[in-house]
Motif scaffolding. Structure first.
Motif, short mmCIF file in Angstrom:
data_model
loop_
_atom_site.label_atom_id
_atom_site.label_comp_id
_atom_site.label_asym_id
_atom_site.label_seq_id
_atom_site.Cartn_x
_atom_site.Cartn_y
_atom_site.Cartn_z
N LYS A 6 -55.79 -20.81 5.33
CA LYS A 6 -54.76 -21.08 4.34
C LYS A 6 -55.25 -22.23 3.45
CE LYS A 6 -49.95 -22.61 4.41
NZ LYS A 6 -48.79 -22.80 5.31
N ILE A 7 -55.36 -21.96 2.14
CA ILE A 7 -55.89 -22.93 1.19
C ILE A 7 -54.86 -23.20 0.11
CG2 ILE A 7 -57.70 -23.36 -0.51
CD1 ILE A 7 -59.45 -21.41 1.22
N ARG A 8 -54.55 -24.47 -0.09
CA ARG A 8 -53.58 -24.83 -1.13
C ARG A 8 -54.25 -24.75 -2.49
NH1 ARG A 8 -50.05 -30.32 -1.28
NH2 ARG A 8 -52.06 -31.22 -1.75
N ILE A 9 -53.61 -23.99 -3.40
CA ILE A 9 -54.16 -23.84 -4.75
C ILE A 9 -53.34 -24.60 -5.80
CG2 ILE A 9 -55.45 -21.72 -4.33
CD1 ILE A 9 -53.09 -20.11 -5.40
N PHE A 10 -52.08 -24.91 -5.48
CA PHE A 10 -51.23 -25.74 -6.34
C PHE A 10 -50.34 -26.59 -5.45
CE2 PHE A 10 -52.09 -22.04 -9.06
CZ PHE A 10 -52.63 -22.69 -10.17
N ALA A 11 -50.03 -27.79 -5.91
CA ALA A 11 -49.22 -28.73 -5.13
C ALA A 11 -47.74 -28.36 -5.11
CB ALA A 11 -49.39 -30.15 -5.67
N SER A 12 -47.30 -27.55 -6.09
CA SER A 12 -45.89 -27.16 -6.16
C SER A 12 -45.75 -25.86 -6.94
CB SER A 12 -45.06 -28.24 -6.84
OG SER A 12 -45.42 -28.33 -8.22
N LEU A 13 -44.59 -25.22 -6.82
CA LEU A 13 -44.30 -24.03 -7.61
C LEU A 13 -44.27 -24.36 -9.10
CD1 LEU A 13 -41.63 -22.05 -5.57
CD2 LEU A 13 -43.84 -21.22 -6.36
N ALA A 19 -49.39 -23.63 -14.83
CA ALA A 19 -50.79 -23.17 -14.95
C ALA A 19 -50.88 -21.66 -15.18
CB ALA A 19 -51.57 -23.56 -13.71
N VAL A 20 -49.94 -20.92 -14.59
CA VAL A 20 -49.94 -19.46 -14.69
C VAL A 20 -48.52 -19.03 -15.07
CG1 VAL A 20 -50.56 -17.29 -13.56
CG2 VAL A 20 -51.63 -19.42 -12.80
N PRO A 21 -48.22 -18.99 -16.36
CA PRO A 21 -46.86 -18.63 -16.78
C PRO A 21 -46.47 -17.22 -16.31
CG PRO A 21 -48.09 -19.60 -18.60
CD PRO A 21 -49.07 -19.35 -17.49
N ALA A 22 -45.19 -16.99 -16.19
CA ALA A 22 -44.68 -15.68 -15.75
C ALA A 22 -45.29 -14.55 -16.58
CB ALA A 22 -43.17 -15.65 -15.83
N SER A 101 -44.27 -22.65 -0.56
CA SER A 101 -43.38 -23.46 0.27
C SER A 101 -43.17 -24.80 -0.42
CB SER A 101 -43.97 -23.67 1.66
OG SER A 101 -45.09 -24.53 1.60
N GLU A 102 -42.42 -25.68 0.21
CA GLU A 102 -42.21 -27.02 -0.35
C GLU A 102 -43.51 -27.79 -0.45
OE1 GLU A 102 -39.22 -29.05 1.88
OE2 GLU A 102 -37.68 -27.59 1.40
N GLU A 103 -44.51 -27.43 0.36
CA GLU A 103 -45.80 -28.13 0.35
C GLU A 103 -46.74 -27.62 -0.73
OE1 GLU A 103 -44.71 -26.79 3.53
OE2 GLU A 103 -43.64 -28.68 3.77
N GLY A 104 -46.40 -26.52 -1.42
CA GLY A 104 -47.24 -26.00 -2.48
C GLY A 104 -47.40 -24.50 -2.44
N VAL A 105 -48.40 -24.02 -3.18
CA VAL A 105 -48.73 -22.60 -3.23
C VAL A 105 -50.09 -22.44 -2.56
CG1 VAL A 105 -49.15 -20.61 -4.74
CG2 VAL A 105 -47.41 -22.31 -5.36
N PHE A 106 -50.17 -21.49 -1.62
CA PHE A 106 -51.35 -21.30 -0.79
C PHE A 106 -51.84 -19.86 -0.88
CE2 PHE A 106 -48.76 -24.64 0.95
CZ PHE A 106 -49.66 -25.61 1.39
N VAL A 107 -53.13 -19.69 -0.73
CA VAL A 107 -53.72 -18.35 -0.60
C VAL A 107 -54.43 -18.31 0.75
CG1 VAL A 107 -55.90 -18.92 -1.76
CG2 VAL A 107 -55.08 -16.56 -1.76
N HIS A 108 -54.37 -17.14 1.39
CA HIS A 108 -55.03 -16.93 2.67
C HIS A 108 -56.32 -16.15 2.43
CE1 HIS A 108 -51.64 -18.09 5.40
NE2 HIS A 108 -50.98 -17.95 4.24
N LEU A 109 -57.45 -16.79 2.70
CA LEU A 109 -58.77 -16.17 2.52
C LEU A 109 -59.40 -15.90 3.87
CD1 LEU A 109 -60.29 -18.26 -0.41
CD2 LEU A 109 -59.11 -16.07 -0.53
N PRO A 110 -60.15 -14.79 4.00
CA PRO A 110 -60.84 -14.51 5.26
C PRO A 110 -61.79 -15.64 5.60
CG PRO A 110 -60.96 -12.62 3.78
CD PRO A 110 -60.39 -13.76 2.99
#
Length: 113
Positions: A6-13, A19-22, A101-110
């Motif tokens: 699990k790697i954090r890519i942003f600190a918050s939503l 950074a990535v608009p809708a 989550s409240e801790e940020g946005v995460f991606v799960h990489l193998p």
């Protein structure tokens, strides 16, 4: 199924949405991995950034209403849910779990062995 890291890519939503608009895509590099991050009505989703057809950067394409990334070269459409190309003309693209989550946005990489 391979274990993931699990790697954090942003600190918050809020930071992620800025950074990535809708409705848009953005290329992210995490180590050697290139991701296409999509901001969809369902939240953030990710897949590998390289189209298997002719190696175009999928983040240079567009996000359609069916949650498919449309390749900028030949308009192949890849599902953000499954990675499958809509007409099954190419191999699927790797998809990745994105978690917010409240801790940020995460991606799960193998994890590499």
């Amino acid at each position: 199924m391979l274990p993931t890291k699990k790697i954090r890519i942003f600190a918050s939503l809020e930071e992620a949405a800025k950074a990535v608009p809708a409705g848009t895509l953005r290329k992210l590099r995490i180590g050697e991995t290139l991701l296409c991050l999509a901001h969809t009505p369902q939240g953030f989703m990710a897949m590998a950034d390289t189209c298997p057809h002719q190696q175009a950067s999928l983040s240079g394409g567009v996000l359609d209403v069916r949650l498919q990334v449309v390749c900028p070269f030949h308009h192949y459409r890849y599902s953000l849910h499954t990675g499958e190309e809509a007409s099954r003309r190419t191999a699927p693209v790797q998809t990745y779990v994105v978690e917010s989550s409240e801790e940020g946005v995460f991606v799960h990489l193998p994890q590499k062995k």
